[in-house]
Design a protein around this motif. Structure first.
Motif, PDB file in Angstrom:
ATOM      1  N   UNK A 118       0.681  -1.586  -0.050  1.00 26.07           N
ATOM      2  CA  UNK A 118      -0.277  -0.269  -0.013  1.00 26.07           C
ATOM      3  C   UNK A 118       0.934   1.202   0.251  1.00 26.07           C
ATOM      4  N   UNK A 119       1.943   0.947   0.437  1.00 27.29           N
ATOM      5  CA  UNK A 119       2.749   2.205   0.778  1.00 27.29           C
ATOM      6  C   UNK A 119       3.360   2.516  -0.651  1.00 27.29           C
ATOM      7  N   UNK A 120       3.760   1.352  -1.201  1.00 27.54           N
ATOM      8  CA  UNK A 120       4.730   1.529  -2.916  1.00 27.54           C
ATOM      9  C   UNK A 120       3.020   2.001  -3.749  1.00 27.54           C
ATOM     10  N   UNK A 121       2.114   1.806  -3.716  1.00 26.20           N
ATOM     11  CA  UNK A 121       0.749   2.108  -3.918  1.00 26.20           C
ATOM     12  C   UNK A 121       0.534   3.425  -4.089  1.00 26.20           C
ATOM     13  N   UNK A 122       1.162   4.060  -2.881  1.00 30.74           N
ATOM     14  CA  UNK A 122       1.031   5.627  -3.217  1.00 30.74           C
ATOM     15  C   UNK A 122       1.820   6.204  -3.210  1.00 30.74           C
ATOM     16  N   UNK A 123       3.463   5.783  -3.473  1.00 35.92           N
ATOM     17  CA  UNK A 123       4.893   6.422  -3.868  1.00 35.92           C
ATOM     18  C   UNK A 123       4.930   6.518  -5.045  1.00 35.92           C
ATOM     19  N   UNK A 124       5.061   5.549  -5.935  1.00 41.95           N
ATOM     20  CA  UNK A 124       5.218   5.210  -7.175  1.00 41.95           C
ATOM     21  C   UNK A 124       4.481   6.515  -8.325  1.00 41.95           C
ATOM     22  N   UNK A 125       4.103   6.376  -7.837  1.00 44.54           N
ATOM     23  CA  UNK A 125       3.072   6.998  -8.864  1.00 44.54           C
ATOM     24  C   UNK A 125       3.448   9.064  -8.530  1.00 44.54           C
ATOM     25  N   UNK A 126       3.791   9.161  -7.071  1.00 48.22           N
ATOM     26  CA  UNK A 126       4.034   9.988  -7.041  1.00 48.22           C
ATOM     27  C   UNK A 126       6.413  10.576  -7.873  1.00 48.22           C
ATOM     28  N   UNK A 127       6.286   9.401  -7.014  1.00 49.76           N
ATOM     29  CA  UNK A 127       7.664   8.921  -8.151  1.00 49.76           C
ATOM     30  C   UNK A 127       8.172   8.883  -9.195  1.00 49.76           C
ATOM     31  N   UNK A 128       7.126   9.224  -9.372  1.00 49.31           N
ATOM     32  CA  UNK A 128       7.599   8.672 -11.654  1.00 49.31           C
ATOM     33  C   UNK A 128       7.305  10.162 -11.383  1.00 49.31           C
ATOM     34  N   UNK A 129       5.872  11.079 -11.093  1.00 47.82           N
ATOM     35  CA  UNK A 129       5.951  12.228 -11.639  1.00 47.82           C
ATOM     36  C   UNK A 129       6.822  13.034 -11.464  1.00 47.82           C
ATOM     37  N   UNK A 130       7.908  12.843 -10.543  1.00 48.58           N
ATOM     38  CA  UNK A 130       9.203  13.716 -10.073  1.00 48.58           C
ATOM     39  C   UNK A 130      10.118  13.023 -10.997  1.00 48.58           C
ATOM     40  N   UNK A 131      10.054  12.338 -10.994  1.00 52.08           N
ATOM     41  CA  UNK A 131      11.270  11.356 -11.927  1.00 52.08           C
ATOM     42  C   UNK A 131      11.295  12.030 -13.363  1.00 52.08           C
ATOM     43  N   UNK A 132       9.994  12.229 -13.879  1.00 45.07           N
ATOM     44  CA  UNK A 132      10.144  12.996 -15.220  1.00 45.07           C
ATOM     45  C   UNK A 132       9.947  14.618 -14.953  1.00 45.07           C
ATOM     46  N   UNK A 133       9.389  14.922 -14.059  1.00 44.59           N
ATOM     47  CA  UNK A 133      10.190  16.626 -13.540  1.00 44.59           C
ATOM     48  C   UNK A 133      10.977  17.365 -13.953  1.00 44.59           C
ATOM     49  N   UNK A 134      11.727  15.964 -12.758  1.00 42.55           N
ATOM     50  CA  UNK A 134      13.360  15.727 -13.279  1.00 42.55           C
ATOM     51  C   UNK A 134      14.240  15.546 -14.604  1.00 42.55           C
ATOM     52  N   UNK A 135      13.714  14.877 -15.626  1.00 42.73           N
ATOM     53  CA  UNK A 135      14.084  14.826 -16.461  1.00 42.73           C
ATOM     54  C   UNK A 135      13.689  15.538 -17.662  1.00 42.73           C
ATOM     55  N   UNK A 136      12.641  16.711 -17.360  1.00 44.05           N
ATOM     56  CA  UNK A 136      12.048  17.334 -17.986  1.00 44.05           C
ATOM     57  C   UNK A 136      12.754  18.367 -17.890  1.00 44.05           C
ATOM     58  N   UNK A 137      12.634  19.188 -16.362  1.00 43.09           N
ATOM     59  CA  UNK A 137      13.129  20.148 -15.675  1.00 43.09           C
ATOM     60  C   UNK A 137      11.764  21.206 -15.779  1.00 43.09           C
ATOM     61  N   UNK A 138      10.507  20.552 -15.784  1.00 40.02           N
ATOM     62  CA  UNK A 138       9.462  21.220 -16.002  1.00 40.02           C
ATOM     63  C   UNK A 138       8.406  20.837 -15.401  1.00 40.02           C
ATOM     64  N   UNK A 139       7.564  21.092 -14.223  1.00 38.74           N
ATOM     65  CA  UNK A 139       6.626  19.913 -13.666  1.00 38.74           C
ATOM     66  C   UNK A 139       5.420  20.194 -14.142  1.00 38.74           C
TER      67      UNK A 139
END
Length: 464
Positions: A278-299
């Motif tokens: 359940x913790x993973x279910x909460x974290x992974x979408x947020x982690x994915x968005x953060x990872x993409x934001x760093x990749x693209x340098x634009x939230x």
């Protein structure tokens, strides 16, 4: 397909995630019903387009539901429970899909893959199997395609000195390395379906103890695979230039990223007093968005990309949803008709020591997998049939460890498993060659190691 169907199917899977989280955190039966209904809606929209195995699983689920409603006075409650548990597994799988979207566009993951494939023969197996193990935590099955394509591109006849035998050996060693690295992730990873299923069906296990225990077992099996590879293909006397300074930095950074995701999942699970999945279910979408934001340098760009890709990809999960969700649903329904008391008496009549029973259960999962019985079904059935482990003197930790170890080893050897089928397709070899010739010795040795491991664990826990 009309334009509203993929959007509605996507919304249904997102509802599965949200409702499964609410069910676990708030202990809400209503949220479980919502999760099950959302999963049913997704399958109504997309199930008919799943592949043959997926459709078979759906048909079996419908038959089991019809029989249950006809003969079981508490049939509706049983089906809702099975639907809610199936939804939790699909919620975890869907959350992994978010992380996979970020990983597939990551230059860091690509650089890690290239680094592993470029290694000299003396350390190529070790680097590939460890690298595949790490990357599979975020890419899951995607690691097989990512590294498999790199391997086939780099392992040309010209690169092998126009020696077809050397080319074939390299193909075998490298593809076996990534298959084993991926499969052994299921031994311990709190982000894996195996961890979620075992936590669901084996009660009274403390994940704080299970996680490090399984980490050690995974390490032993990884070392075993490396030793067998080195024994079968001894290194030559050829010397290689050392890696340039900083060459390993991408893999180090990826390990830090994955450790942060796992740590966040564990931390949230601890705070909310829920299972790690359940913790993973909460974290992974947020982690994915953060990872993409760093990749693209634009939230905002990350949000737009993730939203677009989710609508494009989630409807395409139909095969996995049908297989994984259907297997979990079917396992729970069928297990309800296997009386634990009768099972306990039957096993007790065998006169085996608890340690021997634990080993027997693990081997049963591996054997059933060879005949196409999904590990989700076999593990769920075993967990349901052995609801009271204390009555048989079976330590829950040992049972959980054995089931997860058997799950991983059977993933390397079942000729009908998705991982083996994928590797055979990439390597352009028969499936039975991957399952038996390439990995048969490893799986048999791994089964022996697992058996000894379980006997030791039972001895330590007072279960012999």
């Amino acid at each position: 397909m009309t334009s509203w169907r993929p959007t509605l199917a996507t919304a249904a899977l997102l509802a599965v995630i949200a409702a499964s989280i609410v069910r676990a955190v708030a202990h809400s039966a209503t949220a479980g019903i919502v999760a099950a209904a959302a999963l049913a809606l997704y399958l109504i929209l997309e199930g008919a387009q799943s592949n043959g195995k997926g459709r078979v699983m759906l048909v079996l689920g419908l038959v089991a539901s019809a029989v249950t409603l006809a003969v079981n006075p508490a049939g509706i409650s049983l089906l809702l429970k099975a639907g809610a548990e199936a939804a939790a597994i699909i919620g975890l799988f869907t959350s992994l899909g978010f992380l996979r979207e970020a990983a597939e566009t990551s230059g860091l993951v690509q650089r890690c893959g290239e680094l592993m494939v470029r290694q000299p023969p003396g350390r190529r197996y070790a680097v590939l199997t460890l690298g595949a193990h790490v990357i599979s935590l975020v890419l899951n099955f995607g690691v097989l395609s990512l590294l498999g394509v790199m391997i086939t591109k780099g392992n040309t006849l010209e690169a092998a000195g126009f020696d077809a035998r050397i080319k074939d050996i390299r193909t075998r060693r490298m593809l076996s390395a990534i298959l084993r690295g991926f499969a052994l992730m299921t031994v311990w990873s709190p982000l894996s379906v195996s961890f979620a299923v075992v936590q669901t069906v084996v009660h009274d296990i403390a994940w704080q103890v299970l996680l490090p225990l399984q980490g050690l077992l995974a390490a032993l099996l990884l070392v075993l695979g490396g030793w067998l590879d080195r024994h079968e293909f001894p290194p030559t006397s050829r010397r290689f230039e050392p890696q340039e300074a900083g060459a390993w930095r991408p893999l180090f950074h990826l390990c830090l990223l994955i450790m942060a995701i796992v740590a966040a999942s564990v931390g949230i699970a601890q705070v909310l007093e829920v299972r790690i999945v359940i913790g993973a279910m909460i974290v992974m979408p947020l982690a994915a968005w953060s990872w993409l934001a760093v990749q693209r340098r634009d939230p905002r760009a990350a949000t737009a990309h993730l939203g677009r890709r989710v609508v494009e990809t989630l409807p395409g999960f139909r095969n996995e949803v049908a297989m994984l969700g259907g297997a979990m649903f079917l396992g729970i329904v069928v297990a309800a008709y296997v009386p634990p008391a009768e099972t306990a008496r039957l096993l007790a009549a065998l006169g085996l020591a608890p340690a021997a029973l634990v080993v027997l259960l693990a081997l049963a999962v591996m054997i059933l997998a060879q005949f196409g019985v999904s590990q989700i079904i076999s593990v769920t059935l075993i967990g349901g049939a052995l609801a009271d482990l204390a009555e048989l003197g079976l330590p829950p930790l040992a049972v959980a460890s054995g089931l997860m170890g058997a799950w991983a080893l059977s993933a390397c050897s079942t000729p009908v498993g998705a991982a083996v089928l994928t590797v055979a397709r990439i390597g352009q070899v028969p499936v039975i060659q991957v399952a038996r010739l390439w990995n048969g010795r490893f799986v048999l040795a791994g089964a022996l190691l697992l058996s000894v491991w379980l006997v030791v664990i039972c001895e330590m826990l007072g279960g012999t």
